[in-house]
Design a protein around this motif. Structure first.
Motif, PDB file in Angstrom:
ATOM      1  N   VAL A   1       0.831  -1.199   0.000  1.00 38.43           N
ATOM      2  CA  VAL A   1       0.000   0.000   0.000  1.00 38.43           C
ATOM      3  C   VAL A   1       0.871   1.257   0.000  1.00 38.43           C
ATOM      4  O   VAL A   1       0.490   2.280  -0.592  1.00 38.43           O
ATOM      5  CB  VAL A   1      -0.944  -0.022   1.217  1.00 38.43           C
ATOM      6  N   THR A   2       2.027   1.210   0.644  1.00 38.26           N
ATOM      7  CA  THR A   2       2.930   2.362   0.616  1.00 38.26           C
ATOM      8  C   THR A   2       3.380   2.657  -0.814  1.00 38.26           C
ATOM      9  O   THR A   2       3.400   3.818  -1.250  1.00 38.26           O
ATOM     10  CB  THR A   2       4.152   2.096   1.505  1.00 38.26           C
ATOM     11  N   ILE A   3       3.732   1.602  -1.550  1.00 39.23           N
ATOM     12  CA  ILE A   3       4.104   1.797  -2.958  1.00 39.23           C
ATOM     13  C   ILE A   3       2.923   2.343  -3.747  1.00 39.23           C
ATOM     14  O   ILE A   3       3.070   3.275  -4.561  1.00 39.23           O
ATOM     15  CB  ILE A   3       4.598   0.466  -3.555  1.00 39.23           C
ATOM     16  N   ALA A   4       1.729   1.765  -3.522  1.00 35.16           N
ATOM     17  CA  ALA A   4       0.536   2.249  -4.224  1.00 35.16           C
ATOM     18  C   ALA A   4       0.226   3.693  -3.849  1.00 35.16           C
ATOM     19  O   ALA A   4      -0.225   4.478  -4.694  1.00 35.16           O
ATOM     20  CB  ALA A   4      -0.654   1.345  -3.897  1.00 35.16           C
ATOM     21  N   LEU A   5       0.460   4.054  -2.577  1.00 35.52           N
ATOM     22  CA  LEU A   5       0.214   5.426  -2.136  1.00 35.52           C
ATOM     23  C   LEU A   5       1.115   6.413  -2.874  1.00 35.52           C
ATOM     24  O   LEU A   5       0.649   7.459  -3.364  1.00 35.52           O
ATOM     25  CB  LEU A   5       0.449   5.521  -0.627  1.00 35.52           C
ATOM     26  N   ILE A   6       2.408   6.077  -2.973  1.00 37.26           N
ATOM     27  CA  ILE A   6       3.346   6.970  -3.647  1.00 37.26           C
ATOM     28  C   ILE A   6       2.969   7.144  -5.115  1.00 37.26           C
ATOM     29  O   ILE A   6       2.911   8.266  -5.646  1.00 37.26           O
ATOM     30  CB  ILE A   6       4.777   6.433  -3.503  1.00 37.26           C
TER      31      ILE A   6
ATOM     32  N   ILE B   1      -1.395  10.034 -18.428  1.00 36.97           N
ATOM     33  CA  ILE B   1      -1.537   9.275 -17.182  1.00 36.97           C
ATOM     34  C   ILE B   1      -2.847   8.504 -17.166  1.00 36.97           C
ATOM     35  O   ILE B   1      -2.897   7.344 -16.711  1.00 36.97           O
ATOM     36  CB  ILE B   1      -1.426  10.220 -15.972  1.00 36.97           C
ATOM     37  N   GLN B   2      -3.919   9.092 -17.669  1.00 37.92           N
ATOM     38  CA  GLN B   2      -5.203   8.386 -17.701  1.00 37.92           C
ATOM     39  C   GLN B   2      -5.170   7.194 -18.641  1.00 37.92           C
ATOM     40  O   GLN B   2      -5.778   6.163 -18.369  1.00 37.92           O
ATOM     41  CB  GLN B   2      -6.323   9.347 -18.089  1.00 37.92           C
ATOM     42  N   ARG B   3      -4.468   7.327 -19.777  1.00 33.23           N
ATOM     43  CA  ARG B   3      -4.345   6.167 -20.675  1.00 33.23           C
ATOM     44  C   ARG B   3      -3.527   5.067 -19.998  1.00 33.23           C
ATOM     45  O   ARG B   3      -3.815   3.879 -20.178  1.00 33.23           O
ATOM     46  CB  ARG B   3      -3.671   6.593 -21.973  1.00 33.23           C
ATOM     47  N   LEU B   4      -2.509   5.448 -19.208  1.00 32.08           N
ATOM     48  CA  LEU B   4      -1.724   4.456 -18.477  1.00 32.08           C
ATOM     49  C   LEU B   4      -2.603   3.728 -17.461  1.00 32.08           C
ATOM     50  O   LEU B   4      -2.536   2.494 -17.336  1.00 32.08           O
ATOM     51  CB  LEU B   4      -0.555   5.144 -17.774  1.00 32.08           C
ATOM     52  N   ILE B   5      -3.433   4.485 -16.739  1.00 32.73           N
ATOM     53  CA  ILE B   5      -4.330   3.864 -15.754  1.00 32.73           C
ATOM     54  C   ILE B   5      -5.308   2.916 -16.442  1.00 32.73           C
ATOM     55  O   ILE B   5      -5.558   1.797 -15.967  1.00 32.73           O
ATOM     56  CB  ILE B   5      -5.080   4.958 -14.966  1.00 32.73           C
TER      57      ILE B   5
ATOM     58  N   TRP C   1      -2.473   1.056  -7.236  1.00 36.32           N
ATOM     59  CA  TRP C   1      -2.389   2.511  -7.208  1.00 36.32           C
ATOM     60  C   TRP C   1      -3.410   3.178  -8.115  1.00 36.32           C
ATOM     61  O   TRP C   1      -3.646   4.389  -8.002  1.00 36.32           O
ATOM     62  CB  TRP C   1      -0.992   2.954  -7.625  1.00 36.32           C
ATOM     63  N   THR C   2      -4.016   2.422  -9.027  1.00 37.91           N
ATOM     64  CA  THR C   2      -4.858   3.047 -10.052  1.00 37.91           C
ATOM     65  C   THR C   2      -6.112   3.687  -9.462  1.00 37.91           C
ATOM     66  O   THR C   2      -6.485   4.802  -9.835  1.00 37.91           O
ATOM     67  CB  THR C   2      -5.250   2.016 -11.109  1.00 37.91           C
TER      68      THR C   2
ATOM     69  N   VAL D   1      -7.485  10.828  -6.402  1.00 35.00           N
ATOM     70  CA  VAL D   1      -6.678  12.031  -6.209  1.00 35.00           C
ATOM     71  C   VAL D   1      -6.834  12.964  -7.409  1.00 35.00           C
ATOM     72  O   VAL D   1      -6.958  14.191  -7.250  1.00 35.00           O
ATOM     73  CB  VAL D   1      -5.197  11.653  -6.011  1.00 35.00           C
ATOM     74  N   ARG D   2      -6.859  12.417  -8.623  1.00 36.19           N
ATOM     75  CA  ARG D   2      -7.037  13.248  -9.815  1.00 36.19           C
ATOM     76  C   ARG D   2      -8.358  14.004  -9.753  1.00 36.19           C
ATOM     77  O   ARG D   2      -8.413  15.220 -10.022  1.00 36.19           O
ATOM     78  CB  ARG D   2      -6.994  12.387 -11.065  1.00 36.19           C
TER      79      ARG D   2
END
Length: 379
Positions: free
Chosen positions: A182-187, A207-211, A252-253, A259-260
């Motif tokens: 979760v720490t990695i996903a948070l970052i 970034i949205q296409r990556l997600i 993280w997605t 956040v976005r």
């Protein structure tokens, strides 16, 4: 009765209203959270699990890898506290020793009480362990008075290893892999989601296409393929780190999108515009003004993401594609219960599954409470 200070308003109600008016966001969130009983129970349960994580060697009475061929599939032993003797009774913890016998007809191994008592002591001496590789110790929460004796609170596995001790050590790995993941996903989520929402335009589109690409991947097959590609000769700690990265790939997605969305809604708010006109740098605007307003939502998202990480590691290890022995995790322990012999002769090998269920429920209750408390003014 409280003295009235206005039409239908008591002194107590006014005092409470004043406290709410001057309370900080953290105080309001905590007051709302405390009203959620299941969330409070979940908080205490999770706190207990992480205490086990920290003091696993102290709580476990035996070396988790110590084998005993005379205790294969040894059943659990109940602790008794009232020791009745001919000259009276006393409060003294003990378990009944069990003899190993073989059925003459079926040749199955059985255990029967021998009548002898194995006395236990608090903070006794037992097998030596390293406390987080800082210093060696042989003090255990519960140990036998005679170092030659051994007891099995939750039974033993097919190699005669103490299940209780193995579960305690497995808790350390399974609970910490959720935090690390979760720490990695948070970052990743905060960084990429924040950049996407704050700058917009091409940055947002990329970034949205990556997600969307990450979300379009079939999660379980990708996890299985990546986990199966790990060289079996890698050290345990390296396997642990890579498995953590694998279960964090899609974690993280969802947070990134949250956040976005919040950044898109806040970047034109008055306090952000005022900070920008005051000459604040972009990093100060993001980390000092925008992110703090997302704290409750981020915490709620994280508490709901941790059980997914735990389940992912457990599933991969159970299928033999995650952590491998001699590593100890709940998934590795559940792998011992994959055959019919274990189900019929040693049902206590399923106990790690109960720990998984309790941990996941506790995190879900905690996440629900945090989500409800994220808007304290709505209560």
């Amino acid at each position: 009765m409280s003295e009235a200070v206005g039409p239908g308003v008591t002194e107590a109600a006014k005092t409470k209203s004043d406290k709410v008016a001057i309370a900080s966001q953290a105080q309001l969130t905590w007051w709302a959270f405390k009203k959620h009983r299941l969330a409070m129970i979940g908080l205490w349960v999770i706190g207990l699990f992480y205490l086990i994580t920290i003091f696993a060697g102290f709580i476990a009475p035996e070396d988790p890898n110590q084998q005993n061929r005379r205790a294969v599939f040894h059943p659990p032993q109940m602790i008794h506290f009232i020791d009745a003797q001919e000259d009276g009774w006393s409060i003294r913890p003990y378990v009944y020793a069990m003899d190993r016998e073989r059925d003459p007809d079926t040749l199955a191994i059985t255990y029967v009480p021998s009548g002898e008592k194995i006395y236990l002591t608090l903070f006794g001496q037992g097998p030596e362990y390293d406390f987080w590789n800082l210093w060696p110790s042989d003090i255990h929460l519960l140990a036998t008075q005679d170092p030659d004796d051994q007891f099995f609170l939750l039974g033993a596995d097919r190699l005669g290893r103490d299940m209780f001790s193995r579960i305690m050590y497995g808790t350390r790995v399974s609970m910490s892999i959720g935090l690390v993941g979760v720490t990695i996903a948070l970052i990743l989520g905060i960084t990429l989601g924040g950049l996407s929402g704050y700058y917009g335009g091409r940055v947002d589109a990329v970034i949205q296409r990556l997600i969307e690409f990450v979300l379009s991947l079939p999660t379980i097959p990708i996890w299985l393929a990546l986990a199966a590609s790990l060289p079996p000769t890698w050290p345990i700690y390296l396997q642990y780190f890579v498995i953590t990265l694998i279960v964090s790939l899609v974690g993280w997605t969802e947070l990134g999108r949250v956040v976005r969305g919040r950044f898109l809604a806040m970047k034109n708010e008055d306090f952000v515009v005022a900070a920008r006109l005051d000459g604040s740098s972009e990093s100060r605007i993001i980390f000092r003004h925008m992110l703090p307003s997302l704290t409750s939502h981020i915490i709620a998202s994280l508490t709901l993401a941790i059980p997914l990480m735990i389940l992912a590691e457990t599933a991969l290890s159970f299928l033999g594609l995650g952590l491998q022995p001699p590593a100890i995790s709940w998934g590795v322990l559940l792998k011992e219960a994959q055959n019919i012999r274990s189900i019929s002769q040693a049902p206590w090998l399923f106990i790690p599954g109960a720990f998984v269920v309790v941990a996941v429920l506790a995190f879900n209750f905690l996440g629900d409470g945090m989500r409800d408390a994220a808007d304290p003014y709505g209560h």
